[in-house]
Design a protein around this motif. Structure first.
Motif, short mmCIF file in Angstrom:
data_model
loop_
_atom_site.label_atom_id
_atom_site.label_comp_id
_atom_site.label_asym_id
_atom_site.label_seq_id
_atom_site.Cartn_x
_atom_site.Cartn_y
_atom_site.Cartn_z
N GLY A 37 0.78 -1.08 -0.02
CA GLY A 37 -0.17 0.10 -0.02
C GLY A 37 0.97 1.15 0.13
N GLY A 38 0.04 2.23 0.28
CA GLY A 38 1.08 3.54 0.35
C GLY A 38 1.09 4.53 -0.79
N ALA A 39 1.64 6.17 -0.85
CA ALA A 39 1.91 6.57 -1.77
C ALA A 39 2.66 6.01 -3.14
N ALA A 40 1.82 6.08 -4.59
CA ALA A 40 3.28 5.46 -5.41
C ALA A 40 4.05 7.51 -5.84
N LYS A 41 5.00 6.97 -6.11
CA LYS A 41 6.19 7.31 -7.11
C LYS A 41 5.26 8.79 -7.64
N PRO A 42 6.34 10.10 -8.14
CA PRO A 42 4.69 10.84 -9.25
C PRO A 42 5.66 10.11 -10.54
N MET A 43 4.66 10.39 -11.61
CA MET A 43 5.14 10.11 -12.16
C MET A 43 6.00 10.53 -12.64
N ASP A 44 7.30 9.92 -13.66
CA ASP A 44 8.81 10.75 -14.13
C ASP A 44 8.08 11.05 -15.80
N LYS A 45 7.57 11.51 -16.70
CA LYS A 45 6.98 11.72 -18.09
C LYS A 45 8.47 11.59 -19.43
N GLY A 46 9.57 12.11 -17.90
CA GLY A 46 10.67 11.90 -19.59
C GLY A 46 11.18 10.34 -19.27
N ASP A 47 11.38 9.38 -18.09
CA ASP A 47 11.10 8.37 -17.79
C ASP A 47 10.40 7.78 -18.94
N VAL A 48 9.17 8.07 -18.66
CA VAL A 48 7.78 6.76 -20.05
C VAL A 48 8.16 7.37 -20.79
N ARG A 49 8.88 8.75 -21.38
CA ARG A 49 8.81 8.55 -22.87
C ARG A 49 9.56 7.79 -23.56
N ALA A 50 10.95 7.63 -22.50
CA ALA A 50 11.99 7.11 -22.88
C ALA A 50 11.72 5.91 -22.82
N PHE A 51 10.83 5.38 -22.03
CA PHE A 51 10.31 3.14 -21.64
C PHE A 51 9.91 3.29 -23.46
N ILE A 52 8.40 4.22 -23.54
CA ILE A 52 7.60 4.20 -25.12
C ILE A 52 8.31 3.69 -25.84
N ASP A 53 9.45 4.82 -26.37
CA ASP A 53 10.66 4.56 -27.62
C ASP A 53 11.42 3.09 -27.26
N TYR A 54 11.35 3.05 -26.70
CA TYR A 54 12.78 1.31 -26.04
C TYR A 54 11.21 0.43 -26.34
N ALA A 55 10.53 0.29 -25.87
CA ALA A 55 9.47 -0.90 -25.66
C ALA A 55 8.78 -1.34 -27.27
N THR A 56 8.51 0.12 -28.24
CA THR A 56 8.52 0.25 -29.59
C THR A 56 9.38 -0.63 -30.67
N ALA A 57 10.75 0.13 -29.73
CA ALA A 57 11.57 -0.64 -31.16
C ALA A 57 12.17 -1.51 -30.51
N ASN A 58 11.76 -2.14 -29.28
CA ASN A 58 11.98 -4.13 -28.25
C ASN A 58 10.74 -5.19 -28.80
N GLY A 59 9.63 -4.29 -29.36
CA GLY A 59 8.86 -5.35 -29.21
C GLY A 59 7.63 -5.34 -27.60
N ILE A 60 8.18 -4.74 -26.83
CA ILE A 60 7.73 -4.69 -25.39
C ILE A 60 6.20 -4.83 -25.41
N GLY A 61 5.62 -5.65 -24.76
CA GLY A 61 3.94 -5.60 -24.09
C GLY A 61 3.40 -6.26 -24.86
N PRO A 62 2.20 -6.80 -24.26
CA PRO A 62 1.70 -5.29 -22.87
C PRO A 62 2.33 -5.38 -21.45
N ILE A 63 2.07 -4.55 -20.74
CA ILE A 63 3.06 -3.95 -19.91
C ILE A 63 2.03 -4.60 -18.57
#
Ligand code: FE
Ligand code: FE
Ligand code: ZN
Length: 286
Positions: A37-63
């Motif tokens: 339980g407990g609070a989630a860390k704030p979303m790091d938008k730069g990290d998410v953008r970098a992940f989406i590019d990486y996931a697309t390039a590497n065929g990752i998903g669904p998460i």
């Protein structure tokens, strides 16, 4: 084959994607916040953008995001249900940063109120969650919310396919749109619940299809079990080291009704162990 495992989210999204690739995975599961339980860390938008590019390039998903274990939508106390509702809404809002994700939750424990009452409470929360999240996001969540099949430990709901279907129907009657809910089948849990996937996989899947509908099955939690059929214990074991065994798990990854689904390992392994299990399961594909 879509296969991966549960990963720590402590380093962020890109780190999870890179770790997945390093162990031969193309999907992964993670906790949205501390599983207790407990609070989630704030979303790091730069990290998410970098992940989406990486996931697309590497065929990752669904998460697959896993709700905290402390979320009990069927709890008897209002503050327990309010916590469940607020975490659920917050998680669906956060998951819009990674569109098309899956969100898995344990339907809950009725804690002595009875399964009927518990299922009504779960459906009430799902109705409120979809309404609030849709308002906050500006459209329906793109995330598919999965009810996990449970072992029936204590007063757990979702111990049989009939309860899973009943909760989906009750939620849809409260305005949750068709297609927004799905199911995650956990091999350890269904075995512990009494479904004999070792000797009668075809029969179990036929029953799932009749009671729930195969089109609702969106993910498999791939685990062996430490305990016997119908033990209602929920203790995961490494692949091939438990009571389900490697032959049955090989039939599961190859079954025509399951083989195109993403498989997520939740076995008691470190990263090297997961790398080995992923390689093993891939080698069993026909
Ligand atoms: Fe789970
Ligand atoms: Fe699971
Ligand atoms: Zn479990």
């Amino acid at each position: 084959m879509k296969i991966g495992c549960h990963l720590s989210s402590s380093g962020g999204y890109l780190a999870m994607g890179q770790t997945a690739v390093s162990i031969g995975a193309n999907v992964f599961q993670f906790f949205t916040r501390n599983p207790r339980g407990g609070a989630a860390k704030p979303m790091d938008k730069g990290d998410v953008r970098a992940f989406i590019d990486y996931a697309t390039a590497n065929g990752i998903g669904p998460i697959l995001a896993h709700a905290p274990y402390t979320l009990n939508a069927a709890g008897a106390e209002p503050r327990v249900r309010e916590f469940a509702e607020s975490v659920f809404i917050d998680d669906l809002k956060r998951l819009e940063f990674t569109p098309g994700a899956l969100y898995n939750f344990h339907p809950g424990s009725h804690v002595g109120q009875g399964a009927e009452k518990g299922m009504e409470l779960v459906a009430d929360i799902l109705g409120k969650v979809f309404e609030s999240a849709s308002t906050a996001i500006g459209h329906l969540p793109s995330t598919v919310v999965l009810l996990e099949t449970m072992s029936g430990k204590g007063s757990e709901l979702g111990r049989d396919f009939g309860e899973i279907r009943a909760m989906i129907d009750l939620a849809e009657a409260r305005g949750v749109p068709r297609g927004a809910l799905g199911v995650c089948l956990d091999t350890c849990h269904v075995w512990d619940a009494g479904y004999d996937i070792v000797n009668d996989l075809d029969g179990v899947l036929a029953e799932f299809d009749a009671r729930v509908g195969l089109e609702r099955l969106k993910a498999v939690h791939m685990n062996d079990s430490m305990n016997a059929l119908a033990s209602h214990k929920d203790r995961h074991e490494k692949i091939g080291k438990g009571k389900i065994g490697l032959d049955a798990l090989a039939r599961i990854v190859n079954h025509r009704m399951l083989r195109d689904l993403p498989f997520y390992l939740e076995t008691p392994c470190d990263l090297q162990g997961y790398r080995d299990e992923i390689a093993l399961l891939k080698s069993l594909r026909r």
